[in-house]
Structure formats: C-alpha cells, structure tokens
Design an enzyme around this catalytic site. Sequence first.
Site: not given
Ligand code: HEM
Length: 326
Positions: A56, A88
Amino acid sequence: MSPLFSLFILLIITGATAQIRPGYYSGTCPKAESIVQDVMKAALIREPRSLASVMRLQFHDCFVNGCDASLLLDDTPTMLGEKLALANINSLRSYEVIDEAKEALEKVCPGVVSCADIIIMASRDAVALTGGPCWEVKLGRLDSLTASQEASDNIMPSPRSNATFLIDLFAKFNLSVKDLVALSGSHSIGKARCFSIMFRLYNQSGSGRPDPAIEPKFRQKLDKICPLDVDQNVTGDLDATPVEFDNQYFKDLVARRGFLNSDQTLFTFPETRGFVKQFNIDEGEFFKAFVDGMIKMGDLKVDQPGEVRKNCRVVNSRSSNFPNEF
Ligand code: HEM
Ligand SMILES: *[C@@H]1O[C@H](CO)[C@@H](O)[C@H](O)[C@H]1NC(C)=O
Ligand SMILES: *[C@@H]1O[C@H](CO)[C@@H](O)[C@H](O)[C@H]1NC(C)=O
Ligand SMILES: *[C@@H]1O[C@H](CO)[C@@H](O)[C@H](O)[C@H]1NC(C)=O
Ligand SMILES: *[C@@H]1O[C@H](CO)[C@@H](O)[C@H](O)[C@H]1NC(C)=O
C-alpha cells in the site's frame, strides 16, 4: 555560491530527472533486489498482513509528488509530513519493514539504494510472495528532501469515494479506467478498519440507512465485526482470501461482498463494471493489467532535487552535505 556547491546542485537535479531503468543497481549494489526480497520473506513469516501494508505504501507514496519516499519522512518541528495525513494516520503501517531493508542495504552498499526504490521493490515482492504476478521493476529514483501533509490530504481518496470520482482522480495521473480497476485489485490482500466503513453500514450518504449495494448476509457479517459501538480500529478482511493475491476480490465485488464503498462502487457503476466482470472470470487478465498499472504508478515523478537517504525517516543532515553553506 562555491563552484563545488553549484556542481552538487547540478548533480542532484540531474539525478532527479534521470531515467529510471531495470538493473540500475547491477554495478553498484548487485544484491539490492535479493536483499529486499529476503526481508520481505522474513516479514511474510513474521506477519503475513505486513506484505499488504508495505504494498500500500507504493500507492500513498507515488500519488503524492511522485515516487520519492516523501511518505516515509517523520514530522519535524518545521515540517508536517505525510504520516499523519488523513488517509495515513492510524492506518499506514509496517514502516519498520522498509527500515529493515534499508539497514540491510546500508550494511552491504552504504548510501547507494534509495528508500523510494525500496518501496517499489518491496511492493513487487509483496505481490509475488502472496501468489500474485512478478515483474521487472525500474530503479534509480531519489528520495525527497521534504514532504507535505497538505498535498497528501488534497490527493489521497476517501473510502467513501465513488467510481466516477476515482476515474477522474486516476486520470490526473494518466491512469486509465482499466488501471484503476486493476490497481484496486490490490485489495485482494490486507485489512481495513471499521472506521473506513461505519458510514456505509449505518448512514450511507447521510440516509440513516446502510448502503443498499451490500449483499444482506454479508452486511450481517459486517455488522457483527463493526457494531455501532465498536472500537473503530478493529479490522476486517478486504476480501475473502486476505493473504492470497488472487482475483477473489473481483468475485466478491460481483457477489456484492466488497468491503469498502470505493471497492463495491466499481461494480455498481457502469463505467467500471465491465473490467470487474472481466477480472472476475480471468485472473490472468487481472494480473497483466495489475502489473501494467503498478509500473505506470511507479513511473510517477516530480522533478525536485533528491538524495539517497541514509535513514528512510529523516533527510541526510545538511551539515554533512554542505559543510559551509547553511
Ligand atoms: C482506488 C482508490 C483506493 C482507495 C479509496 C483505497 C482506500 C483504502 C482504505 C480506506 C484502506 C483501509 C484503511 C484503513 O481502514 O485503515 C485501504 C487498504 C489497503 N489499500 Fe487501498 N485504496 C485505493 C487504492 C489502492 C491502491 C492503488 C493500492 C496499491 C496498489 C492499495 C493498496 C491497499 C492495501 C494493500 C490495503 C491493505 C493494507 C493493510 O492491510 O495494512 N489501495 N485502501
Ligand atoms: C460521486 O462522488 C462525487 C464526489 O463526492 C459526487 O459529486 C457525485 O455526485 C457522485 N456521483 C454519483 C453518481 O453518485
Ligand atoms: C500525463 O501525460 C501528459 C502527456 O504525456 C504529461 O504532460 C503529464 O505530465 C502526465 N501527467 C503525469 C501526472 O504524469
Ligand atoms: C447521518 O449523516 C447525516 C449527514 O451527514 C447526519 O446529518 C445525520 O445526523 C447522520 N445520522 C446518524 C444516525 O448518524
Ligand atoms: C485508533 O487507535 C489510535 C492509537 O491508539 C487512537 O489514537 C485513535 O483514536 C483510534 N482511532 C479510532 C477511530 O478509534
């Protein structure tokens, strides 16, 4: 300005605009990629989720002033960095895995491999080690001298975002609708907090009602994980197979079992639905599109001066670079 100082400025600027390319460290640190991979293998054994958390970081770094490890800088008395930005704070994690890779690299080839490149290598390894595709990464990025909380707040999308908003956002980075859907497939691994879905479960768009796009049995499950009085740091899985990088995420979206609103909207909105359906039946096509998207995202840059940090959390001390100038 001394001639030596001018030369230094020229070098760092030239460095920042230089082309990134595969094999950049083959002469100066041939083991760089295997050292990072070993650290990621150890992280997988220690805490499988940390691979998702590290992957991420590439998204949150590259979208804000390019892939320059600005994300990794700790706040200082004179600089509010990105770690505490809205998207973040209490959310990004596993910075210590990057630190571990940096320490291992500094032992073997001090001052050579940038933190920005470590993020790119580690993200590639995170995907490959959890069952996803592997690809060749371009390297040779420099680390920023500064970071901006405001820039991150202005750019990084909220989990409430809908598909049209996300299409427009990704277009600003020259990323296509297909790139958006494929890169969202990164949510094939990892977890999210109840904080990110409370509005969706209890008050979608201020309606006082849940998001009607959630499949009813799945909503019952989410209500149990995230009841109204929950500690909102409690987490749920982003898809049904959260430590395997596969196309289950898209199968979940088609079954209306997406975790985040920003996930499910990719199936609800007609502009993105076709790609969701395609990736749901064709994992190979998802992998291919995902790799294309990660490479394009890794190409994002802003021409600003840079350096190779010794410690990913702080810029190298100016006094050691410019003994007389500051
Ligand atoms: C398209 C728009 C995107 C939105 C709105 C978004 C939003 C989010 C949110 C809200 C979370 C959880 C955060 C939390 O509750 O603490 C998350 C987790 C994550 N995001 Fe995204 N994300 C997006 C795109 C991406 C992209 C492009 C990547 C990487 C290429 C990515 C990789 C991840 C990963 C791997 C997690 C899990 C992280 C963990 O378990 O610590 N996301 N994302
Ligand atoms: C999508 O989100 C944007 C920004 O929040 C909003 O202005 C727009 O009305 C939404 N579109 C739909 C169709 O819900
Ligand atoms: C997108 O592409 C255009 C045209 O090639 C280029 O001028 C622009 O800098 C690119 N934007 C980004 C964010 O890379
Ligand atoms: C739902 O959201 C709306 C608009 O944001 C707000 O006015 C209302 O108080 C919220 N309702 C609940 C039950 O939180
Ligand atoms: C989550 O935990 C952090 C650190 O312990 C705390 O500051 C924050 O308020 C908590 N967030 C929520 C949404 O409960």
